[in-house]
Design an enzyme around this catalytic site. Structure first.
Site, short mmCIF file in Angstrom:
data_model
loop_
_atom_site.label_atom_id
_atom_site.label_comp_id
_atom_site.label_asym_id
_atom_site.label_seq_id
_atom_site.Cartn_x
_atom_site.Cartn_y
_atom_site.Cartn_z
N SER A 42 0.82 -1.21 0.00
CA SER A 42 0.00 0.00 0.00
C SER A 42 0.85 1.27 0.00
O SER A 42 1.81 1.39 0.76
CB SER A 42 -0.93 0.02 1.21
OG SER A 42 -1.66 1.23 1.25
N LYS B 229 -13.24 -4.67 1.16
CA LYS B 229 -14.11 -3.56 0.78
C LYS B 229 -15.60 -3.89 0.84
O LYS B 229 -16.43 -3.01 1.04
CB LYS B 229 -13.75 -3.04 -0.61
CG LYS B 229 -12.43 -2.29 -0.67
CD LYS B 229 -12.22 -1.64 -2.01
CE LYS B 229 -10.93 -0.84 -2.07
NZ LYS B 229 -10.79 -0.07 -3.32
N ASP C 188 -13.53 6.13 -3.62
CA ASP C 188 -12.99 5.69 -4.91
C ASP C 188 -13.69 6.39 -6.06
O ASP C 188 -13.06 6.70 -7.08
CB ASP C 188 -13.14 4.17 -5.07
CG ASP C 188 -12.08 3.38 -4.31
OD1 ASP C 188 -10.98 3.94 -4.08
OD2 ASP C 188 -12.35 2.23 -3.95
N GLY D 162 -13.73 -5.19 -8.28
CA GLY D 162 -14.21 -4.19 -7.34
C GLY D 162 -14.06 -2.77 -7.82
O GLY D 162 -14.93 -1.92 -7.59
N ALA D 163 -12.96 -2.45 -8.51
CA ALA D 163 -12.76 -1.09 -9.00
C ALA D 163 -13.82 -0.70 -10.02
O ALA D 163 -14.24 0.46 -10.08
CB ALA D 163 -11.37 -0.96 -9.61
#
Length: 284
Positions: free
Chosen positions: A15, A67, A104, A132-133
């Site tokens: 990260s 998430k 996001d 997910g994005a």
């Protein structure tokens, strides 16, 4: 007492969030800290219970694979997070309740804001990837009147995702390999249009296969947007530039979503005039 926030995930070492947030904290001279915490799926509920009782903890960013699984463990979800079906930021409210947000969407849209403030008679986005994005990207673009073509290895999954997130518009699902081979399709006049081609998948990331996309499928004047951050200059973006398209790299969304979270955590606007320096730090 030093206020702090952190990023959680499994794995977490990769990260870049600690570098971004500590950079801003240092520039603003805040008495605050930002950390990375390795949290497995089995420990997620216990982690939230521990942090809920910590008076210095302001919240956390949430990365994979939490998430969606974190959502039922929170006290409240903001409408956008509920609509996207994913939380990437948890804030501890003044009453102690844990609130799930999604930054996001804001992060993805930020580098497009000036363009989207203008008028277009047609907007279309080709989104490559159904993970997910893609959920945040679909949710963000449908707010701005885009017709979407969502491509994935499984077109049925792409169709299901569109039906869930954008059920009241005429969007299209396609197989990802449809875009791998050249096409001789003759695009109409694109003046006054806004066309995006977005890599919302991990393809092209270091250690992953390349994204199979032939730029003959992109209308003239399209903008190529890759959310991959390692490497930053992906083959997808290099091929887009060679074909004459404008490009947006993965740091745009990464920094944009972090900025929205930072304000929630620390009650201060990050010093965005330092973005060039921050990018240099991220690339070092």
């Amino acid at each position: 007492m030093t206020a702090y926030a952190e990023v959680i995930g499994d794995p977490i070492r990769q990260s870049k969030s600690p570098l971004i947030h500590t950079f801003w904290i240092g520039k603003l001279g805040l008495d605050a800290d930002y950390r990375a915490e390795h949290v497995t799926a089995e420990r997620l509920e216990a982690y939230l219970a521990e942090r809920r009782n910590d008076p210095d903890w302001r919240g956390c960013n949430v990365t994979m694979p939490h998430k969606q699984t974190i959502m039922p463990l929170l006290d409240r979800l903001e409408p956008l997070a509920r609509r996207v079906g994913a939380v990437n930021t948890v804030i501890k409210a003044q009453d102690g309740r844990l609130v799930g947000r999604n930054t996001d969407v804001a992060g993805f849209l930020e580098p497009l804001a000036e363009r989207l403030a203008g008028q277009h008679y047609f907007r279309m986005a080709r989104i490559l990837g159904t993970g997910g994005a893609a959920r945040a990207i679909i949710s963000g673009l449908t707010q701005h009147g885009f017709t979407l073509v969502l491509a994935g290895r499984d077109p049925a999954k792409a169709r299901s995702l569109l039906d869930e997130l954008a059920p009241r518009a005429e969007h299209h699902a396609a197989a990802l390999d449809h875009f791998a081979a050249p096409t001789d399709f003759a695009f109409d006049d694109r003046e006054g249009c806004c066309d995006l081609v977005i890599n919302a998948s991990p393809l092209g990331m270091r250690g992953q296969p390349l994204l199979p996309f032939d730029w003959s499928h992109a209308p003239p004047g399209s903008i190529a947007y890759d959310i991959v951050t390692d490497p930053l200059d992906t083959p997808f973006l290099r091929d887009a530039q060679a074909a004459g398209h404008e490009t947006i790299d993965g740091y745009a969304m990464l920094i944009g979503q972090a900025a929205a979270a930072f304000t929630h955590f620390f009650g201060a606007e990050p010093p965005r005039e330092k973005d060039a320096e921050l990018r240099e730090r991220l690339l070092a």
